[in-house]
Design an enzyme around this catalytic site. Structure first.
Site, short mmCIF file in Angstrom:
data_model
loop_
_atom_site.label_atom_id
_atom_site.label_comp_id
_atom_site.label_asym_id
_atom_site.label_seq_id
_atom_site.Cartn_x
_atom_site.Cartn_y
_atom_site.Cartn_z
N SER A 61 43.06 42.17 29.58
CA SER A 61 42.40 40.88 29.39
C SER A 61 41.54 40.90 28.13
O SER A 61 42.06 41.06 27.02
CB SER A 61 41.57 40.54 30.64
OG SER A 61 41.10 39.20 30.59
N HIS A 102 43.01 33.14 33.27
CA HIS A 102 44.44 33.49 33.30
C HIS A 102 45.22 32.57 34.24
O HIS A 102 46.05 33.01 35.04
CB HIS A 102 44.63 34.96 33.70
CG HIS A 102 44.02 35.92 32.73
ND1 HIS A 102 44.48 36.07 31.45
CD2 HIS A 102 42.95 36.75 32.85
CE1 HIS A 102 43.73 36.96 30.81
NE2 HIS A 102 42.79 37.37 31.64
#
Length: 238
Positions: free
Chosen positions: A21, A128
């Site tokens: 991430s 996300h």
């Protein structure tokens, strides 16, 4: 600082790099794709855009431990745009992102049959997931202001678990990362396919080292949280 110390003291060049991430930006700065200053500026912008994309408290993320993936995916699909798989971290861990009430309904509906444990993450939004598409469009504008450089080391990207070295396609991958699942399990397996047998994690705690061992029980892992830990790794690699 930790990466610079590691590079200088250990003197061994990684074959591949990856970051989970936000950590993907750390990997890109470490491999020379953009400067530390550009990385910091983009990360600040990224955080602001993500916060503004979804009001605080409206969305969230929940980690499911030992999920029955067929059931989880079926329920997520049934919720349509309200939920999305956010992280595929390991065989025993998946993260779902989305609207808070829909997440609670998911947990309630699958209790006792779809997972062993559910943990709501301490985050401010449904990251996300498609909720982040407005943020992704704004992020792309900022990314295009950077003059990219050829990576010294290929990076395995979150969105497709493929190693990549240069080109403006990186900007597209970073844009998609905001609203797409982090394919971490696939990334670990892809690195193993490239012959990687030792994974070294730089940063606080050893979360990614633990995930690597769950995905690939045969590999060796090391982690360094502090400068002194680098000396331990240096000795072990002799």
């Amino acid at each position: 600082l930790l990466w610079e110390h590691f590079s200088r003291e250990v003197g061994r060049r990684p074959t591949l790099m990856a970051g989970h991430s936000l950590g993907e930006y750390t990997a890109l700065a470490a491999c020379g794709f953009f400067s530390f200053e550009d990385g910091m500026r983009i990360v600040r912008k990224r955080g602001s855009f993500m916060e503004e994309a979804c009001p605080s408290g409206k969305g969230g993320m929940v980690a499911l431990i030992d999920p029955v993936m067929e059931l989880v995916e079926m329920e997520v699909q049934r919720k349509g745009a309200l939920l999305a798989i956010a992280n595929r971290n390991a065989p025993d861990q998946v993260v779902v992102s989305g609207e808070m009430e829909a997440l609670k309904e998911l947990i309630s509906g699958l209790r006792g049959r779809g997972y062993r444990r559910a943990i709501f993450l301490n985050v401010s939004g449904p990251f996300h997931s498609p909720y982040m598409k407005p943020a992704a469009e704004r992020l792309e504008e900022e990314l295009r202001k950077i003059e990219p450089k050829r990576m010294e080391i290929p990076v395995v990207f979150n969105v497709d678990a493929e190693p990549f070295r240069d080109g403006e396609e990186v900007f597209e991958k970073l844009k998609r990362q905001l609203y797409s699942p982090v394919q971490w399990e696939r990334s670990m397996r892809r690195m193993a396919e490239e012959g990687i047998e030792l994974f070294i994690e730089l940063g606080p705690k050893n979360v990614l080292s633990n995930l690597a061992r769950k995905v690939l029980p045969h590999v060796e892992t090391m982690n360094a949280e502090r400068l002194v830990d680098v000396e331990r790794i240096k000795e072990a690699l002799k």
